[in-house]
Design an enzyme around this catalytic site. Structure first.
Site, PDB file in Angstrom:
ATOM      1  N   VAL A 198       0.806  -1.371   0.229  1.00 37.09           N
ATOM      2  CA  VAL A 198      -0.126  -0.035  -0.079  1.00 37.09           C
ATOM      3  C   VAL A 198       0.927   1.255   0.014  1.00 37.09           C
ATOM      4  O   VAL A 198       0.732   2.338  -0.798  1.00 37.09           O
ATOM      5  CB  VAL A 198      -0.935   0.044   1.175  1.00 37.09           C
ATOM      6  CG1 VAL A 198      -1.743   1.449   1.182  1.00 37.09           C
ATOM      7  CG2 VAL A 198      -1.738  -1.188   1.211  1.00 37.09           C
ATOM      8  N   GLU A 207     -10.639   5.467   4.963  1.00 42.09           N
ATOM      9  CA  GLU A 207     -11.412   4.831   3.955  1.00 42.09           C
ATOM     10  C   GLU A 207     -10.942   3.489   3.363  1.00 42.09           C
ATOM     11  O   GLU A 207     -11.569   2.493   2.955  1.00 42.09           O
ATOM     12  CB  GLU A 207     -11.478   5.735   2.697  1.00 42.09           C
ATOM     13  CG  GLU A 207     -12.333   5.421   1.504  1.00 42.09           C
ATOM     14  CD  GLU A 207     -13.777   5.263   1.690  1.00 42.09           C
ATOM     15  OE1 GLU A 207     -14.566   6.245   1.979  1.00 42.09           O
ATOM     16  OE2 GLU A 207     -13.982   3.882   1.676  1.00 42.09           O
ATOM     17  N   LYS A 225     -13.408  -5.875   9.345  1.00 36.32           N
ATOM     18  CA  LYS A 225     -13.949  -4.777   8.562  1.00 36.32           C
ATOM     19  C   LYS A 225     -15.545  -4.524   8.915  1.00 36.32           C
ATOM     20  O   LYS A 225     -16.127  -3.604   8.933  1.00 36.32           O
ATOM     21  CB  LYS A 225     -13.990  -5.207   7.013  1.00 36.32           C
ATOM     22  CG  LYS A 225     -12.469  -5.068   6.685  1.00 36.32           C
ATOM     23  CD  LYS A 225     -12.217  -5.778   5.404  1.00 36.32           C
ATOM     24  CE  LYS A 225     -10.627  -5.444   4.955  1.00 36.32           C
ATOM     25  NZ  LYS A 225     -10.403  -6.510   3.625  1.00 36.32           N
ATOM     26  N   GLY A 231      -5.191  -4.822  -3.118  1.00 34.15           N
ATOM     27  CA  GLY A 231      -4.004  -4.847  -3.952  1.00 34.15           C
ATOM     28  C   GLY A 231      -3.693  -2.889  -3.853  1.00 34.15           C
ATOM     29  O   GLY A 231      -4.321  -2.250  -3.158  1.00 34.15           O
TER      30      GLY A 231
HETATM   31  P1  NAP Z   1       3.124  -4.744   3.569  1.00 32.26           P
HETATM   32  O1  NAP Z   1       3.257  -4.950   2.278  1.00 32.26           O
HETATM   33  O2  NAP Z   1       3.660  -6.025   4.753  1.00 32.26           O
HETATM   34  O3  NAP Z   1       3.838  -3.396   4.208  1.00 32.26           O
HETATM   35  C1  NAP Z   1       4.176  -3.306   5.434  1.00 32.26           C
HETATM   36  C2  NAP Z   1       5.294  -1.906   5.260  1.00 32.26           C
HETATM   37  O4  NAP Z   1       5.356  -1.512   6.770  1.00 32.26           O
HETATM   38  C3  NAP Z   1       6.605  -2.499   4.924  1.00 32.26           C
HETATM   39  O5  NAP Z   1       7.086  -1.544   4.201  1.00 32.26           O
HETATM   40  C4  NAP Z   1       7.337  -2.657   6.207  1.00 32.26           C
HETATM   41  O6  NAP Z   1       8.666  -2.343   5.965  1.00 32.26           O
HETATM   42  C5  NAP Z   1       6.744  -1.520   6.956  1.00 32.26           C
HETATM   43  N1  NAP Z   1       6.932  -1.820   8.559  1.00 32.26           N
HETATM   44  C6  NAP Z   1       6.190  -2.741   9.055  1.00 32.26           C
HETATM   45  N2  NAP Z   1       6.511  -2.760  10.518  1.00 32.26           N
HETATM   46  C7  NAP Z   1       7.416  -1.729  10.472  1.00 32.26           C
HETATM   47  C8  NAP Z   1       7.944  -1.169  11.925  1.00 32.26           C
HETATM   48  N3  NAP Z   1       7.886  -1.688  12.927  1.00 32.26           N
HETATM   49  N4  NAP Z   1       8.769   0.080  11.370  1.00 32.26           N
HETATM   50  C9  NAP Z   1       8.978   0.662  10.487  1.00 32.26           C
HETATM   51  N5  NAP Z   1       8.261  -0.150   9.151  1.00 32.26           N
HETATM   52  C10 NAP Z   1       7.473  -1.033   9.454  1.00 32.26           C
HETATM   53  O7  NAP Z   1       1.580  -4.562   4.045  1.00 32.26           O
HETATM   54  P2  NAP Z   1       0.540  -3.908   3.158  1.00 32.26           P
HETATM   55  O8  NAP Z   1      -0.102  -4.915   2.458  1.00 32.26           O
HETATM   56  O9  NAP Z   1       0.980  -2.712   2.399  1.00 32.26           O
HETATM   57  O10 NAP Z   1      -0.607  -3.428   4.062  1.00 32.26           O
HETATM   58  C11 NAP Z   1      -0.402  -2.218   5.050  1.00 32.26           C
HETATM   59  C12 NAP Z   1      -1.643  -1.857   5.682  1.00 32.26           C
HETATM   60  O11 NAP Z   1      -2.673  -1.789   4.941  1.00 32.26           O
HETATM   61  C13 NAP Z   1      -2.309  -3.133   6.626  1.00 32.26           C
HETATM   62  O12 NAP Z   1      -2.629  -2.590   7.885  1.00 32.26           O
HETATM   63  C14 NAP Z   1      -3.229  -3.839   5.717  1.00 32.26           C
HETATM   64  O13 NAP Z   1      -4.082  -4.356   6.685  1.00 32.26           O
HETATM   65  C15 NAP Z   1      -3.678  -2.554   5.108  1.00 32.26           C
HETATM   66  N6  NAP Z   1      -4.306  -2.889   3.822  1.00 32.26           N
HETATM   67  C16 NAP Z   1      -3.640  -3.738   2.823  1.00 32.26           C
HETATM   68  C17 NAP Z   1      -4.373  -3.822   1.529  1.00 32.26           C
HETATM   69  C18 NAP Z   1      -3.687  -4.799   0.545  1.00 32.26           C
HETATM   70  O14 NAP Z   1      -4.391  -4.917  -0.576  1.00 32.26           O
HETATM   71  N7  NAP Z   1      -2.543  -5.171   0.690  1.00 32.26           N
HETATM   72  C19 NAP Z   1      -5.593  -3.216   1.291  1.00 32.26           C
HETATM   73  C20 NAP Z   1      -6.251  -2.655   2.436  1.00 32.26           C
HETATM   74  C21 NAP Z   1      -5.593  -2.327   3.593  1.00 32.26           C
HETATM   75  P3  NAP Z   1       9.647  -3.619   5.037  1.00 32.26           P
HETATM   76  O15 NAP Z   1       9.324  -2.832   3.527  1.00 32.26           O
HETATM   77  O16 NAP Z   1      11.308  -2.828   5.271  1.00 32.26           O
HETATM   78  O17 NAP Z   1       9.401  -4.699   5.368  1.00 32.26           O
HETATM   79  N1  HSE Z   2      -6.219  -8.760   2.851  1.00 29.67           N
HETATM   80  C1  HSE Z   2      -7.287  -7.936   2.657  1.00 29.67           C
HETATM   81  C2  HSE Z   2      -8.159  -8.608   1.552  1.00 29.67           C
HETATM   82  C3  HSE Z   2      -6.433  -6.623   2.111  1.00 29.67           C
HETATM   83  O1  HSE Z   2      -7.620  -9.503   0.934  1.00 29.67           O
HETATM   84  O2  HSE Z   2      -9.094  -8.098   1.394  1.00 29.67           O
HETATM   85  C4  HSE Z   2      -7.723  -5.552   1.607  1.00 29.67           C
HETATM   86  O3  HSE Z   2      -8.075  -5.166   2.975  1.00 29.67           O
END
Ligand code: NAP
Ligand code: HSE
Length: 434
Positions: free
Chosen positions: A13, A126, A202, A305
């Site tokens: 994200v 959001e 959610k 995504g």
């Molecule tokens: P991700 O790909 O695992 O990215 C997490 C990021 O946070 C990485 O850059 C990581 O660093 C950094 N991080 C984690 N712990 C940290 C710490 N203690 N100190 C500093 N940096 C730290 O996760 P994501 O998929 O982007 O999701 C992020 C959030 O958005 C989550 O809450 C998730 O539930 C939410 N979300 C995700 C999606 C989706 O489609 N992926 C959709 C809606 C909401 P490194 O890169 O160095 O490991």
């Molecule tokens: N892991 C979550 C999903 C990301 O698959 O819906 C979006 O919130």
């Protein structure tokens, strides 16, 4: 006037958000005023998909929050801690926050909202539900005139992607889950997706907004898809249904003191093929909101995504940036955008809720078995919509029953009696049906 953005996380994200900020052309002119000032990551040596000035990166997220050049803190690191403390720290520093972190908001949303209101800053979420689908702001603002009867839908992209490919291609669960992880859909720990916890987070958030009061996250009955068998997906298909992981929040009336009673739950569900949710496939999500007087409104789109989620994050940043442009929230917070609680809610006892059910039994293949099963249902006044025998072989049969709507306690009592019948070898599956 430029607005400084501090990013906590540069994963799926975070990188999506940075990509939008670095390419403002053709977007709303306010995007061009947003400047990425600091970015916190865990591992500085990890290769990043974007070319960012390395001087922006730090492994100290608190330094991002406290940086005087950062006006808005964007938390996209995930997990409960240190995310919660960092959000509270940003609020204490007088900075508005945008977060995609449903796990934190579902558990600590009231604490965070109270801190934000006291400090006169916004916390916008959001991206926490439905990926790129606008659903939080519509519930807070556009649908505010309604009495909401029900919010239901498919709100986890990973499980919908898995279920779609299992149904359409007969793909193996483990293979498709690995694909969902590679595509950036899954949570860092995908158990949150497949065990239903992400959808429960959610629906807790949506219920809080729709009904104006928080619900106890840990009390939401939650069942995921990890125990779902391909055989039930196939039988459901033959009977005219698609299996979907549904999240539901519905009003069950009010207590005499005005407390709203809610039936909130997450479980795999057989959805009739002609229902609007049955055609929601892949990573797409869909949320149905039923209210008085609006009727039924459906929100549909990509539920996870990088791009879709970043779209929602940046929309929230723009909302805050727009308010800053007209002088900031010095005259007080917009109550619709800030969305505080305005009544108490409680979850009803699941035993008194009413549902249709799908049941698969392994039984001996003998005359009278179906009759004895029917009697157990009859004694509890459970009405059967259909009862079908599949795949009789080796003296055993598989019997699939679909009930009419029945109170959960009565269905469970009938099930206990059925499981005790000598003909019944196993209660192999028990799912809800729309
Ligand atoms: P991700 O790909 O695992 O990215 C997490 C990021 O946070 C990485 O850059 C990581 O660093 C950094 N991080 C984690 N712990 C940290 C710490 N203690 N100190 C500093 N940096 C730290 O996760 P994501 O998929 O982007 O999701 C992020 C959030 O958005 C989550 O809450 C998730 O539930 C939410 N979300 C995700 C999606 C989706 O489609 N992926 C959709 C809606 C909401 P490194 O890169 O160095 O490991
Ligand atoms: N892991 C979550 C999903 C990301 O698959 O819906 C979006 O919130």
């Amino acid at each position: 006037m430029t607005i400084g953005i501090g990013l906590l996380g540069l994963g799926t994200v975070g990188a999506g958000v940075a990509a939008i900020l670095s390419a403002p052309a053709g977007r709303h002119p306010l995007v061009d005023q947003l400047r990425l000032q600091r970015v916190a990551v865990r591992d500085l040596s990890r290769p990043r998909p974007l070319e960012l000035d390395p001087a922006l990166l730090t492994t100290d997220p608190e330094a991002v929050v406290q940086d005087p050049a950062v006006d808005i803190v964007v938390e996209v690191m995930g997990g409960l801690e240190p995310a919660r403390s960092l959000i509270l720290s940003a609020i204490a520093a007088g900075k508005s926050v945008v977060t995609a972190n449903k796990a934190v908001i579902a558990r600590h949303g009231q604490e965070i909202a109270a801190a934000a209101a006291a400090r006169g800053v916004y916390v916008l979420i959001e991206a926490a539900v439905g990926g790129g689908i606008p659903i939080i702001e519509p519930l807070k603002q556009s649908l505010g005139a309604n009495r909401i009867q029900r919010v239901s839908g498919i709100i986890n992209g990973t499980t919908n992607y898995i279920l779609t490919r299992m149904a359409d291609e007969g793909a193996l669960y483990g293979t498709v889950l690995a694909d969902a992880q590679a595509l950036g859909y899954a949570e860092a720990d995908p158990a949150a997706d497949v065990e239903g916890g992400d959808a429960a987070d959610k629906i807790a958030i949506l219920a809080g907004l729709a009904y104006g009061g928080g619900v106890e996250r840990s009390a939401i009955p939650t069942e995921g898809i990890s125990g779902l068998q391909a055989r039930d997906v196939s039988y459901a298909d033959q009977l005219g249904f698609r299996v979907k992981l549904l999240a539901v929040a519905q009003s069950e009336g009010t207590d005499p003191d005005g407390t709203e009673q809610l039936d909130v739950r997450v479980h795999p569900t057989l959805v009739p093929k002609d229902h609007p949710l049955a055609g929601v496939n892949g990573v797409n999500n869909a949320i149905l909101v039923e209210g008085d007087p609006v009727g039924r409104v459906m929100f549909y789109g990509p539920g996870a995504g990088a791009g879709p989620t970043a779209s929602a994050v940046v929309a929230d940043i723009l909302n805050i940036a727009g308010i800053r442009q007209v002088g900031g929230p010095s005259a007080g917070l917009d109550p619709l955008l800030a969305a505080g609680s305005w009544r108490r809610c409680r979850l009803v006892d699941p035993a008194v809720t009413r549902h249709r059910n799908y049941l698969r039994l392994q039984t001996t293949d003998q005359a009278g078995v179906i009759g004895r099963i029917g009697s157990c249902f009859g004694q509890e006044e459970v009405s059967i919509q259909s009862i079908v025998q599949f795949q009789a072989s080796g003296g055993e049969a598989e019997i699939v029953v679909i009930t009419h709507e029945v109170q959960e306690a009565r269905f469970r009592a009938a099930l206990t009696a059925i499981a005790a019948l000598p003909d019944v070898k196993a209660v192999a599956a028990c799912l809800r049906t729309l």
